[in-house]
Design an enzyme around this catalytic site. Structure first.
Site, mmCIF file in Angstrom:
data_model
loop_
_atom_site.group_PDB
_atom_site.id
_atom_site.type_symbol
_atom_site.label_atom_id
_atom_site.label_comp_id
_atom_site.label_asym_id
_atom_site.label_seq_id
_atom_site.Cartn_x
_atom_site.Cartn_y
_atom_site.Cartn_z
ATOM 1 N N HIS A 8 12.112 -1.574 -12.469
ATOM 2 C CA HIS A 8 11.704 -3.011 -12.892
ATOM 3 C C HIS A 8 11.796 -3.866 -11.383
ATOM 4 O O HIS A 8 12.779 -3.640 -10.777
ATOM 5 C CB HIS A 8 13.238 -3.934 -13.395
ATOM 6 N N HIS A 57 0.938 -1.354 0.120
ATOM 7 C CA HIS A 57 0.459 0.097 0.293
ATOM 8 C C HIS A 57 0.919 1.810 -0.069
ATOM 9 O O HIS A 57 2.239 1.283 0.857
ATOM 10 C CB HIS A 57 -0.969 -0.343 0.861
HETATM 11 C C1 LIG Z 1 13.504 -13.266 -14.996
HETATM 12 C C2 LIG Z 1 14.938 -12.278 -14.682
HETATM 13 O O1 LIG Z 1 15.579 -12.704 -14.765
HETATM 14 S S1 LIG Z 1 14.403 -10.374 -13.663
HETATM 15 C C3 LIG Z 1 16.052 -10.052 -13.526
HETATM 16 C C4 LIG Z 1 16.855 -10.829 -12.309
HETATM 17 N N1 LIG Z 1 17.997 -9.945 -12.041
HETATM 18 C C5 LIG Z 1 18.486 -9.741 -11.419
HETATM 19 O O2 LIG Z 1 17.357 -10.455 -9.927
HETATM 20 C C6 LIG Z 1 20.053 -9.448 -11.363
HETATM 21 C C7 LIG Z 1 20.395 -8.172 -9.306
HETATM 22 N N2 LIG Z 1 21.848 -8.266 -9.948
HETATM 23 C C8 LIG Z 1 22.203 -8.508 -9.245
HETATM 24 O O3 LIG Z 1 22.562 -9.052 -7.782
HETATM 25 C C9 LIG Z 1 24.032 -8.023 -9.254
HETATM 26 O O4 LIG Z 1 25.343 -9.120 -8.397
HETATM 27 C C10 LIG Z 1 24.093 -6.152 -9.232
HETATM 28 C C11 LIG Z 1 23.932 -5.780 -9.792
HETATM 29 C C12 LIG Z 1 23.750 -6.329 -7.985
HETATM 30 C C13 LIG Z 1 26.049 -6.408 -9.097
HETATM 31 O O5 LIG Z 1 26.456 -6.859 -10.518
HETATM 32 P P1 LIG Z 1 28.381 -6.131 -10.273
HETATM 33 O O6 LIG Z 1 28.013 -4.258 -10.653
HETATM 34 O O7 LIG Z 1 28.467 -7.521 -11.408
HETATM 35 O O8 LIG Z 1 28.766 -6.137 -9.296
HETATM 36 P P2 LIG Z 1 29.862 -8.230 -8.585
HETATM 37 O O9 LIG Z 1 29.112 -9.464 -9.245
HETATM 38 O O10 LIG Z 1 31.575 -6.773 -9.482
HETATM 39 O O11 LIG Z 1 29.867 -7.718 -7.205
HETATM 40 C C14 LIG Z 1 30.198 -6.737 -6.979
HETATM 41 C C15 LIG Z 1 30.701 -6.772 -5.456
HETATM 42 O O12 LIG Z 1 29.066 -6.445 -4.338
HETATM 43 C C16 LIG Z 1 28.962 -8.134 -4.263
HETATM 44 N N3 LIG Z 1 27.257 -8.599 -4.549
HETATM 45 C C17 LIG Z 1 26.705 -8.257 -5.968
HETATM 46 N N4 LIG Z 1 25.495 -9.086 -5.890
HETATM 47 C C18 LIG Z 1 25.180 -8.871 -4.470
HETATM 48 C C19 LIG Z 1 24.153 -9.574 -4.069
HETATM 49 N N5 LIG Z 1 22.836 -9.571 -4.968
HETATM 50 N N6 LIG Z 1 24.396 -9.922 -2.502
HETATM 51 C C20 LIG Z 1 25.550 -9.363 -1.989
HETATM 52 N N7 LIG Z 1 26.191 -9.261 -2.335
HETATM 53 C C21 LIG Z 1 26.550 -8.770 -3.526
HETATM 54 C C22 LIG Z 1 29.618 -9.375 -4.571
HETATM 55 O O13 LIG Z 1 30.004 -10.457 -3.233
HETATM 56 C C23 LIG Z 1 30.978 -8.606 -4.903
HETATM 57 O O14 LIG Z 1 31.997 -8.062 -3.358
HETATM 58 P P3 LIG Z 1 33.461 -8.473 -2.956
HETATM 59 O O15 LIG Z 1 34.023 -7.167 -4.051
HETATM 60 O O16 LIG Z 1 33.359 -8.414 -2.045
HETATM 61 O O17 LIG Z 1 34.281 -9.518 -4.391
#
Ligand SMILES: CC(=O)SCCNC(=O)CCNC(=O)[C@H](O)C(C)(C)COP(=O)(O)OP(=O)(O)OC[C@H]1O[C@@H](n2cnc3c(N)ncnc32)[C@H](O)[C@@H]1OP(=O)(O)O
Length: 235
Positions: A142, A133
């Site tokens: 997204h 809400h």
């Molecule tokens: C139907 C569908 O498919 S809809 C689409 C759904 N898609 C998603 O949910 C994607 C969400 N994306 C993520 O979670 C990605 O990991 C992002 C965008 C947050 C980060 O991606 P990148 O910029 O490539 O970051 P990268 O992988 O280099 O990680 C950087 C740091 O953050 C950390 N990190 C990345 N993602 C996460 C996460 N979700 N939770 C906790 N830590 C994270 C990594 O472990 C890394 O830590 P370190 O530097 O200590 O090693």
């Protein structure tokens, strides 16, 4: 209704299922991977530039591309009226009668949009996401599968909430920020941030400076007061 989809990838295929579940028709699929127009199984496939030739008063458009920034850029390139975009809501989604949903927005199976929530234009509310809400969600956001936005959450333009992330009540996430999958947001997040973890912390800025200057993004004040078009294609 006849729907013209812009984009022919995985997200577009999911949207096709919504169109069929609603009893509407996929009229055409336009994507620049096609260099010329062809007809296949009763649908027109062609490059995006063919839109103006094939559109008519019975057809509506949805930009079926998952990337928020690319969706915005395509919307700018198409330069058609907001009224020419359709709003697609899967029949299994629950949308409160007091919620407002913008044009070009797609609501996937089993999503919940609760009372007085306002969802902007060209958003994706993905499968099983919960928008509680009084949320306000800016254009081009997204909300990935299984996200939980609790009450009174405010998202700026172009925010990506990664799969299964959550936000506690009353928090704001600034425009064009990205929240990592599975993260829990317990503090306000400034614009153009990338945060992850539980509790979510900055992992680095999400966009290069050149992009920040171009993207603009809505101010919180504008978002709080935004009003959607009076008519849309809710069913
Ligand atoms: C139907 C569908 O498919 S809809 C689409 C759904 N898609 C998603 O949910 C994607 C969400 N994306 C993520 O979670 C990605 O990991 C992002 C965008 C947050 C980060 O991606 P990148 O910029 O490539 O970051 P990268 O992988 O280099 O990680 C950087 C740091 O953050 C950390 N990190 C990345 N993602 C996460 C996460 N979700 N939770 C906790 N830590 C994270 C990594 O472990 C890394 O830590 P370190 O530097 O200590 O090693």
């Amino acid at each position: 209704m006849k729907i013209i989809l812009i984009g022919d990838g995985g997200h577009s295929r999911v949207i096709r299922d919504i169109i069929l579940a609603k009893g509407d028709e996929v009229y055409a699929v336009l994507d620049d991977k096609y260099t010329r127009g062809t007809e296949k199984a009763g649908k027109y496939y062609g490059p995006v530039a063919h839109l103006h030739e094939i559109m008519n008063e019975d057809s509506k458009v949805v930009i079926a591309i998952g990337n928020n920034l690319i969706r915005k850029r395509i919307m700018e390139r198409l330069n058609i009226n907001l009224e020419q975009y359709s709003t697609l809501i899967h029949p299994t989604a629950f949308v409160s009668s007091t919620a407002e949903i913008g044009r070009g927005t797609v609501i996937m199976p089993y999503a919940v949009i609760n009372a007085s929530a306002r969802v902007g234009n060209h958003c994706i509310i993905n499968s099983s996401a919960i928008v509680e809400h009084d949320n306000t969600i800016g254009d081009f956001c997204h909300i990935c599968p299984n996200v939980t936005l609790t009450g009174d959450v405010l998202l700026g333009e172009g925010v990506e909430m990664g799969a299964a992330s959550a936000v506690i009540p009353g928090k704001s996430i600034g425009s064009w920020s990205i929240v990592g999958a599975g993260s829990t947001v317990i503090r306000n997040v400034s614009a153009h941030s990338k945060v992850a973890g539980s509790p979510a912390k900055s992992i680095r800025k999400s966009m290069p400076i050149k992009f920040l200057q171009r993207s603009g993004g809505d101010s919180y004040e504008k978002l709080k007061n935004f009003s959607l078009p009076a008519t849309h294609d809710r069913k």
